[in-house]
Scaffold this motif. Structure first.
Motif, PDB file in Angstrom:
ATOM      1  N   VAL A  52     -20.400  44.056  57.611  1.00 49.38           N
ATOM      2  CA  VAL A  52     -21.429  44.916  57.032  1.00 49.38           C
ATOM      3  C   VAL A  52     -21.501  46.241  57.787  1.00 49.38           C
ATOM      4  N   SER A  53     -21.752  47.307  57.023  1.00 54.03           N
ATOM      5  CA  SER A  53     -21.906  48.656  57.563  1.00 54.03           C
ATOM      6  C   SER A  53     -23.345  49.121  57.356  1.00 54.03           C
ATOM      7  N   ALA A  54     -23.668  50.266  57.982  1.00 58.43           N
ATOM      8  CA  ALA A  54     -25.005  50.852  57.806  1.00 58.43           C
ATOM      9  C   ALA A  54     -24.867  52.329  57.492  1.00 58.43           C
ATOM     10  N   HIS A  55     -25.624  52.780  56.500  1.00 57.97           N
ATOM     11  CA  HIS A  55     -25.640  54.183  56.085  1.00 57.97           C
ATOM     12  C   HIS A  55     -27.088  54.622  56.098  1.00 57.97           C
ATOM     13  N   THR A  56     -27.470  55.426  57.109  1.00 62.36           N
ATOM     14  CA  THR A  56     -28.878  55.793  57.250  1.00 62.36           C
ATOM     15  C   THR A  56     -29.069  57.306  57.159  1.00 62.36           C
ATOM     16  N   HIS A  57     -30.218  57.701  56.637  1.00 61.85           N
ATOM     17  CA  HIS A  57     -30.603  59.111  56.548  1.00 61.85           C
ATOM     18  C   HIS A  57     -31.807  59.357  57.445  1.00 61.85           C
ATOM     19  N   ASP A  58     -32.119  60.638  57.685  1.00 67.31           N
ATOM     20  CA  ASP A  58     -33.082  60.992  58.721  1.00 67.31           C
ATOM     21  C   ASP A  58     -34.375  61.582  58.170  1.00 67.31           C
ATOM     22  N   ASP A  59     -34.736  61.251  56.950  1.00 68.63           N
ATOM     23  CA  ASP A  59     -35.927  61.840  56.336  1.00 68.63           C
ATOM     24  C   ASP A  59     -37.199  61.539  57.114  1.00 68.63           C
TER      25      ASP A  59
ATOM     26  N   ALA B 256     -13.909  42.675  48.045  1.00 68.01           N
ATOM     27  CA  ALA B 256     -14.301  43.798  48.903  1.00 68.01           C
ATOM     28  C   ALA B 256     -14.046  43.445  50.366  1.00 68.01           C
ATOM     29  N   ASP B 257     -13.664  44.446  51.146  1.00 68.93           N
ATOM     30  CA  ASP B 257     -13.418  44.232  52.570  1.00 68.93           C
ATOM     31  C   ASP B 257     -14.709  44.218  53.367  1.00 68.93           C
ATOM     32  N   ARG B 258     -15.712  44.942  52.897  1.00 63.29           N
ATOM     33  CA  ARG B 258     -17.003  44.964  53.572  1.00 63.29           C
ATOM     34  C   ARG B 258     -18.058  45.500  52.622  1.00 63.29           C
ATOM     35  N   VAL B 259     -19.309  45.301  53.007  1.00 64.67           N
ATOM     36  CA  VAL B 259     -20.435  45.823  52.234  1.00 64.67           C
ATOM     37  C   VAL B 259     -21.275  46.699  53.147  1.00 64.67           C
ATOM     38  N   CYS B 260     -22.107  47.532  52.529  1.00 62.82           N
ATOM     39  CA  CYS B 260     -22.879  48.499  53.308  1.00 62.82           C
ATOM     40  C   CYS B 260     -24.343  48.506  52.894  1.00 62.82           C
ATOM     41  N   PHE B 261     -25.206  48.415  53.905  1.00 66.98           N
ATOM     42  CA  PHE B 261     -26.641  48.584  53.683  1.00 66.98           C
ATOM     43  C   PHE B 261     -26.929  50.084  53.726  1.00 66.98           C
ATOM     44  N   ALA B 262     -27.461  50.623  52.626  1.00 65.04           N
ATOM     45  CA  ALA B 262     -27.696  52.057  52.527  1.00 65.04           C
ATOM     46  C   ALA B 262     -29.181  52.377  52.421  1.00 65.04           C
ATOM     47  N   ASP B 263     -29.680  53.124  53.400  1.00 64.54           N
ATOM     48  CA  ASP B 263     -31.031  53.675  53.312  1.00 64.54           C
ATOM     49  C   ASP B 263     -30.879  55.059  52.693  1.00 64.54           C
ATOM     50  N   THR B 264     -30.577  55.071  51.414  1.00 65.17           N
ATOM     51  CA  THR B 264     -30.133  56.277  50.706  1.00 65.17           C
ATOM     52  C   THR B 264     -31.100  57.442  50.805  1.00 65.17           C
ATOM     53  N   VAL B 265     -32.386  57.153  50.771  1.00 67.33           N
ATOM     54  CA  VAL B 265     -33.368  58.247  50.794  1.00 67.33           C
ATOM     55  C   VAL B 265     -34.154  58.296  52.099  1.00 67.33           C
TER      56      VAL B 265
ATOM     57  N   ASP C 132      -6.843  45.279  43.517  1.00 66.76           N
ATOM     58  CA  ASP C 132      -5.527  45.067  42.888  1.00 66.76           C
ATOM     59  C   ASP C 132      -4.595  46.263  43.118  1.00 66.76           C
ATOM     60  N   HIS C 133      -5.181  47.429  43.421  1.00 71.24           N
ATOM     61  CA  HIS C 133      -4.371  48.624  43.691  1.00 71.24           C
ATOM     62  C   HIS C 133      -4.219  48.862  45.194  1.00 71.24           C
ATOM     63  N   ASP C 134      -4.394  47.787  45.953  1.00 69.79           N
ATOM     64  CA  ASP C 134      -4.161  47.793  47.414  1.00 69.79           C
ATOM     65  C   ASP C 134      -5.051  48.784  48.163  1.00 69.79           C
ATOM     66  N   LEU C 135      -6.251  48.993  47.669  1.00 67.78           N
ATOM     67  CA  LEU C 135      -7.189  49.855  48.362  1.00 67.78           C
ATOM     68  C   LEU C 135      -8.112  49.025  49.246  1.00 67.78           C
ATOM     69  N   TRP C 136      -8.425  49.570  50.420  1.00 69.23           N
ATOM     70  CA  TRP C 136      -9.495  49.018  51.250  1.00 69.23           C
ATOM     71  C   TRP C 136     -10.797  49.362  50.532  1.00 69.23           C
ATOM     72  N   VAL C 137     -11.680  48.389  50.385  1.00 66.72           N
ATOM     73  CA  VAL C 137     -12.870  48.589  49.556  1.00 66.72           C
ATOM     74  C   VAL C 137     -14.134  48.282  50.350  1.00 66.72           C
ATOM     75  N   GLU C 138     -15.037  49.261  50.368  1.00 61.59           N
ATOM     76  CA  GLU C 138     -16.387  49.039  50.891  1.00 61.59           C
ATOM     77  C   GLU C 138     -17.355  49.262  49.731  1.00 61.59           C
TER      78      GLU C 138
ATOM     79  N   GLY D  83      -8.558  53.989  51.151  1.00 64.76           N
ATOM     80  CA  GLY D  83      -9.611  53.135  50.640  1.00 64.76           C
ATOM     81  C   GLY D  83     -10.671  53.904  49.889  1.00 64.76           C
ATOM     82  N   VAL D  84     -11.650  53.171  49.365  1.00 68.47           N
ATOM     83  CA  VAL D  84     -12.734  53.795  48.601  1.00 68.47           C
ATOM     84  C   VAL D  84     -14.063  53.190  49.008  1.00 68.47           C
ATOM     85  N   HIS D  85     -15.102  53.998  48.842  1.00 67.63           N
ATOM     86  CA  HIS D  85     -16.472  53.536  49.002  1.00 67.63           C
ATOM     87  C   HIS D  85     -17.057  53.474  47.595  1.00 67.63           C
TER      88      HIS D  85
END
Length: 508
Positions: free
Chosen positions: A199-206, A169-178, A137-143, A101-103
């Motif tokens: 839904v997924s979560a992507h968090t950073h530790d700033d 898309a298979d799922r979406v992600c909330f990103a606290d990028t900075v 369409d290329h059979d990838l799991w997509v987030e 899959g791909v992000h």
């Protein structure tokens, strides 16, 4: 209205962890992993039960694609993925690596939509839908990850994520990028996205809120959390895999991983990246299950739950009693017993006093220091099993070499060795001289400069482990090779003295 922990994250929740050490973790300054190191780390993550492994960014280059392909060739139970920017070519490169899959990272905040990418909200929606459709369409799991989602307009973020799911898309992600936001904003955003789909979560530790935001996301409906081992990542790093896993398990009874694998994984990543673990790091730091304070040591010896939230064995650790200015009699007695040394109450009190005095002078009190103090107090002389008589090492040629002369049980032994440097060569010579009975492992090796300048004195501290016993010894010298060898030999001497079996002759 207030909510208890049980109300926010119930034990019957299914939460999985995505590890991005091999991608986002590798983006930490100074970190670069070889294909072999990525494979080794991926195997450790698999043993730990990580659900998704982001193996890298296929767009980085041919070397990165080779590394990703090596990971996909392992045929892991975990889903193996690649990071992709919002361009079709990145998806094609990911396909070359045979990932599962791909992000797909697309801009979510106006700062990124307009300032970084130079597009409009409407065009960003259309482009995202096209890219998701192409990957699906290329059979990838997509987030789909909405970059800088924590600073995005929430209504637009909802529209962007809804468009992604509608496009396949298979799922979406909330990103606290900075690492910008807090738990309240995270909960608000994730709860709205969870109404749309997985839904997924992507968090950073700033802000030091990485774990708090991750747990807030889970309580709001996220069922997949992006993490890195040891909290590696850009700037202050990503949320730590080990911290999220133990917090969900210990506080909420939600199991995500094989927790006993965490320490081995952490140590492996630390060695591969060259990023040392801070001693006070939660879960995997050296001090996490180490007690020096007399009150804490005494309480822990009476009840191992007295001063620990969970047993160290839970995460593959062992409890340790440290020696220093705060050490009390209970700690001294317990540590001496670990080394098979008996002393009466008066002797224990005197030994504890001397340990405190040594600690008051700013010294770390090693096991060897304690045993030497005990011998002096009790008057119990001990004959050395191993003693360094002579050492020479050279590093000027193509291959560093060293020769060593030891006294082993009264017998003189001479050996030589080669290595990647003079210290490595000298250590090889010591092992050669001692033979198969000296099967101790070097658990840790630390070097610290004591003085500055070209004639600096260095202190080398080593911890050796043999037959479930460990000894830590520190030695200070102007020559780092001699300091290293003396510390190692003294450690081995203490370990071998505890073994009643006679030493066999050195191997031929």
């Amino acid at each position: 209205m207030t909510h208890s922990a049980a109300d926010t994250i119930s034990p019957d929740r299914t939460v999985r962890l995505l590890d991005t050490t091999l991608r986002d973790g590798e983006q930490a300054p100074g970190v670069s992993l070889s294909p072999d190191e990525k494979v080794d780390i991926a195997r450790g993550l698999e043993r730990a039960g990580v659900s998704v492994i982001e193996a890298g960014s296929a767009c980085t280059g041919a070397g990165e694609r080779q590394a990703i392909s090596r990971v996909t060739d392992l045929d892991l139970d975990a889903r193996v993925t690649s990071f992709c920017r919002g361009i079709e070519a990145d998806i094609d490169l990911a396909l070359e690596c045979d990932v599962d899959g791909v992000h797909l990272v697309v801009p979510a905040s106006d700062r990124h939509v307009e300032g970084k990418v130079g597009t409009s909200r409407e065009d960003n929606l259309a482009t995202t839908a096209e890219l998701v459709g192409y990957a699906a369409d290329h059979d990838l799991w997509v987030e789909v990850i909405g970059e800088d989602g924590s600073r995005a307009d929430l209504e637009y973020l909802e529209e962007l994520m809804a468009t992604s799911l509608e496009a396949g898309a298979d799922r979406v992600c909330f990103a606290d990028t900075v690492g910008h936001t807090g738990p309240e904003r995270t909960a608000e955003a994730v709860s709205r996205l969870a109404e749309l789909g997985p839904v997924s979560a992507h968090t950073h530790d700033d802000l030091g809120l990485g774990v708090a935001n991750a747990l807030s996301a889970v309580s709001a409906g996220a069922d997949l959390v992006h993490c890195t081992v040891n909290g590696l990542g850009e700037r202050a790093g990503n949320v730590s895999l080990e911290e999220v896993a133990i917090a969900l398990s210990h506080v909420y009874d939600v199991e995500t991983l094989e927790l006993e694998e965490l320490y081995d994984v952490a140590q492996n990543v630390s060695r591969a990246t060259g990023v040392q673990l801070p001693p006070n790091k939660a879960v995997i730091g050296e001090n996490a299950f180490t007690h020096e304070s007399g009150i804490h040591t005494d309480g822990t010896l009476k009840d191992d739950k007295m001063y620990e939230p969970y047993a160290p064995e839970t995460v593959g650790r062992e409890r340790r009693l440290a020696l220093g200015k705060h050490t009390g009699r209970a700690g001294v007695k317990a540590t001496l017993e670990e080394h098979g040394v008996e002393a009466d109450d008066d002797s224990i009190a005197e030994i504890a006093t001397r340990v405190t005095e040594l600690g008051d002078r700013g010294r770390r009190v090693t096991d060897a220091d304690l045993l030497a103090i005990a011998e002096d107090v009790t008057g119990d002389d001990r004959e050395r099993v191993v003693e360094l008589l002579d050492l020479s090492a050279t590093s000027g040629g193509a291959v560093p070499t060293a020769s060593i002369r030891l006294a082993v049980d009264g017998e003189e032994r001479v050996a030589s060795g080669t290595g990647s440097g003079p210290v490595d060569a000298a250590v090889s010579a010591v092992r050669e001289a001692l033979g198969s009975m000296a099967d101790a492992e070097l658990e840790s090796y630390h070097v610290n400069a004591v003085t500055g300048g070209t004639d600096a004195v260095v202190t080398v501290e080593v911890t050796m482990v043999r037959n479930d016993r460990s000894v830590t010894v520190a030695r200070s010298e102007a020559d780092i090779t001699r300091a290293s060898v003396e510390a190692m030999v003294d450690s081995l001497d203490r370990l071998l003295a505890a073994d009643t079996k006679p030493l066999t002759p050195a191997d031929d």
